[in-house]
Scaffold this active site. Structure first.
Site, PDB file in Angstrom:
ATOM      1  N   ARG A 240      -5.132   4.459  -4.803  1.00 33.13           N
ATOM      2  CA  ARG A 240      -6.074   4.558  -3.690  1.00 33.13           C
ATOM      3  C   ARG A 240      -7.416   4.048  -4.175  1.00 33.13           C
ATOM      4  O   ARG A 240      -7.788   4.240  -5.350  1.00 33.13           O
ATOM      5  CB  ARG A 240      -6.240   6.009  -3.232  1.00 33.13           C
ATOM      6  CG  ARG A 240      -5.097   6.552  -2.374  1.00 33.13           C
ATOM      7  CD  ARG A 240      -5.016   5.876  -0.998  1.00 33.13           C
ATOM      8  NE  ARG A 240      -3.966   6.425  -0.155  1.00 33.13           N
ATOM      9  CZ  ARG A 240      -2.722   5.947  -0.108  1.00 33.13           C
ATOM     10  NH1 ARG A 240      -2.368   4.913  -0.835  1.00 33.13           N
ATOM     11  NH2 ARG A 240      -1.837   6.489   0.707  1.00 33.13           N
ATOM     12  N   GLU A 269     -11.524   0.749   2.839  1.00 37.08           N
ATOM     13  CA  GLU A 269     -10.726  -0.286   3.486  1.00 37.08           C
ATOM     14  C   GLU A 269     -10.632  -0.050   4.998  1.00 37.08           C
ATOM     15  O   GLU A 269     -10.666   1.104   5.430  1.00 37.08           O
ATOM     16  CB  GLU A 269      -9.337  -0.357   2.841  1.00 37.08           C
ATOM     17  CG  GLU A 269      -8.518   0.905   2.904  1.00 37.08           C
ATOM     18  CD  GLU A 269      -7.258   0.800   2.039  1.00 37.08           C
ATOM     19  OE1 GLU A 269      -7.343   0.440   0.848  1.00 37.08           O
ATOM     20  OE2 GLU A 269      -6.187   1.090   2.584  1.00 37.08           O
ATOM     21  N   HIS A 287      -3.728  -3.756   1.030  1.00 31.57           N
ATOM     22  CA  HIS A 287      -2.932  -2.506   1.033  1.00 31.57           C
ATOM     23  C   HIS A 287      -1.508  -2.773   1.526  1.00 31.57           C
ATOM     24  O   HIS A 287      -1.081  -2.261   2.569  1.00 31.57           O
ATOM     25  CB  HIS A 287      -3.612  -1.445   1.909  1.00 31.57           C
ATOM     26  CG  HIS A 287      -3.163  -0.050   1.563  1.00 31.57           C
ATOM     27  ND1 HIS A 287      -3.957   1.058   1.690  1.00 31.57           N
ATOM     28  CD2 HIS A 287      -1.977   0.421   1.092  1.00 31.57           C
ATOM     29  CE1 HIS A 287      -3.294   2.142   1.318  1.00 31.57           C
ATOM     30  NE2 HIS A 287      -2.083   1.780   0.950  1.00 31.57           N
TER      31      HIS A 287
HETATM   32  C1  GLV Z   1       0.769   3.749   0.743  1.00 30.62           C
HETATM   33  O1  GLV Z   1      -0.304   3.508   0.317  1.00 30.62           O
HETATM   34  C2  GLV Z   1       1.405   5.039   0.667  1.00 30.62           C
HETATM   35  O2  GLV Z   1       0.778   6.004   0.230  1.00 30.62           O
HETATM   36  O3  GLV Z   1       2.560   5.122   1.078  1.00 30.62           O
END
Ligand code: GLV
Length: 329
Positions: A240, A269, A287
């Site tokens: 993250r 983001e 992402h």
């Molecule tokens: C994606 O970032 C997730 O946490 O599945």
């Protein structure tokens, strides 16, 4: 009995909506507009269930406006967007999608590592922009992957997937640091060696972040941590954005503190720190680590399984583990 009311906060696959419609009165945001807190509360206020995504913030302010909510199924393995304490205080169950995205995400982590260390983005831009005029001995020279030391921070399922690829596919020496240490058998199978945070930062040629974001891990990779890394090191973040202090990272990349970074996640983001956008030695992706079609479909079905199971049996299939503080993904 009337069906419980469900809000699907963002667009999902039609076959998943079909399954959910058999059990719920569904309000689905198939237009896929990003709902702000007011819009989300407006649509969720009379619902018992929510299918959320990592971008939907579920906090006390929202919960206070949604008194009938009983379950939030997050379409992600990460759950930093959920205020678990507030949810638990109000008796709202939280679920996530572990397991089904592990290999796809680890594949991507490795792709991003290779792209970053071997300057794939720079090379591609150079060709497209007509800047490739001649061969030179150090032209686009990057860092080797094979035989180097891979550091993994957060040795959950995804971290282990990245470590396995490094050790078995590329002959990397793997070191890791994590809240929970693997069993000796699991360490031997990878193989990977548990080290302290300091040694991890000092020794890794390539450091991949696969830990959960929480108050405890916020800006864990800050100026001090970056200063301990090797000048030739690469940093890859598929965890993250909040785990990294982006301003400090920009400075480290600018000054040669580390060689390069590959980032799939960002603190704010979809906004990206402007300093990152202008640096050549960063690979930036939106992402997308779990974004294969098959895996995204599996994630959506698992979120649906959680919602259906909860209302049919009173038990969700994959609740967020408690305590969830800084558990790796
Ligand atoms: C994606 O970032 C997730 O946490 O599945």
């Amino acid at each position: 009995m009337p069906k419980p009311r469900l809000l699907i906060a963002r667009a999902v696959f039609p076959e998943v909506i079909q399954r959910l419609e058999a059990c719920f009165e569904v309000d689905s945001n198939q237009a896929d507009t990003v709902l702000d807190a007011t819009q989300l509360a407006g649509r969720l206020g009379d619902k018992q269930a929510l299918l959320s995504t990592a971008g939907d913030v579920i906090d006390e302010a929202l919960l206070a406006r949604c008194p009938s909510l009983r379950i939030c199924a997050n379409l992600a393995v990460g759950f930093g967007n959920l205020d678990l304490a507030a949810m638990s205080a109000r008796g709202v169950v939280a679920t996530h999608t572990p397991g089904v995205l592990t290999e796809t995400t680890a594949d991507f982590g490795f792709a991003l590592l290779m792209a970053t260390a071997r300057r794939l983005g720079e090379g591609e831009r150079c060709v497209r922009e007509g800047q490739w005029t001649k061969w030179s001995v150090d032209f686009m020279a990057g860092q080797d992957i094979h035989g180097s030391t891979l550091g993994v921070l957060g040795m959950g399922r995804i971290g282990q997937g990245v470590a396995r690829r490094g050790a078995h596919g590329f002959g990397m020496r793997v070191i890791y640091h994590s809240r929970t240490r693997l069993s000796p058998a699991d360490e031997a199978a990878l193989p990977a060696r548990f080290v302290g945070m300091d040694e991890l930062l000092r020794e890794a040629d390539h450091l991949v972040l696969t830990l959960a974001h929480s108050a405890a891990t916020h800006h864990l990779i800050d100026a001090r941590a970056l200063a301990r890394m090797k000048p030739g090191a690469t940093l890859v973040n598929i965890a993250r954005g909040g785990v990294v202090d982006e301003a400090a990272l920009v400075e480290a990349l600018r000054s040669g503190g580390i060689a390069a970074a590959g980032l799939d996640v960002f603190e704010h983001e979809p906004a990206v720190h402007p300093g990152l956008l202008s640096l050549p030695n960063v690979v930036l992706t939106p992402h997308m680590a779990s974004a294969s079609r098959a895996t995204r479909l599996r994630m959506a079905h698992l979120a649906a399984d959680n919602l259906i199971g909860f209302f049919e049996t009173g038990r969700a299939l994959t609740p967020v583990p408690a305590p969830a503080l800084s558990a790796p993904a």
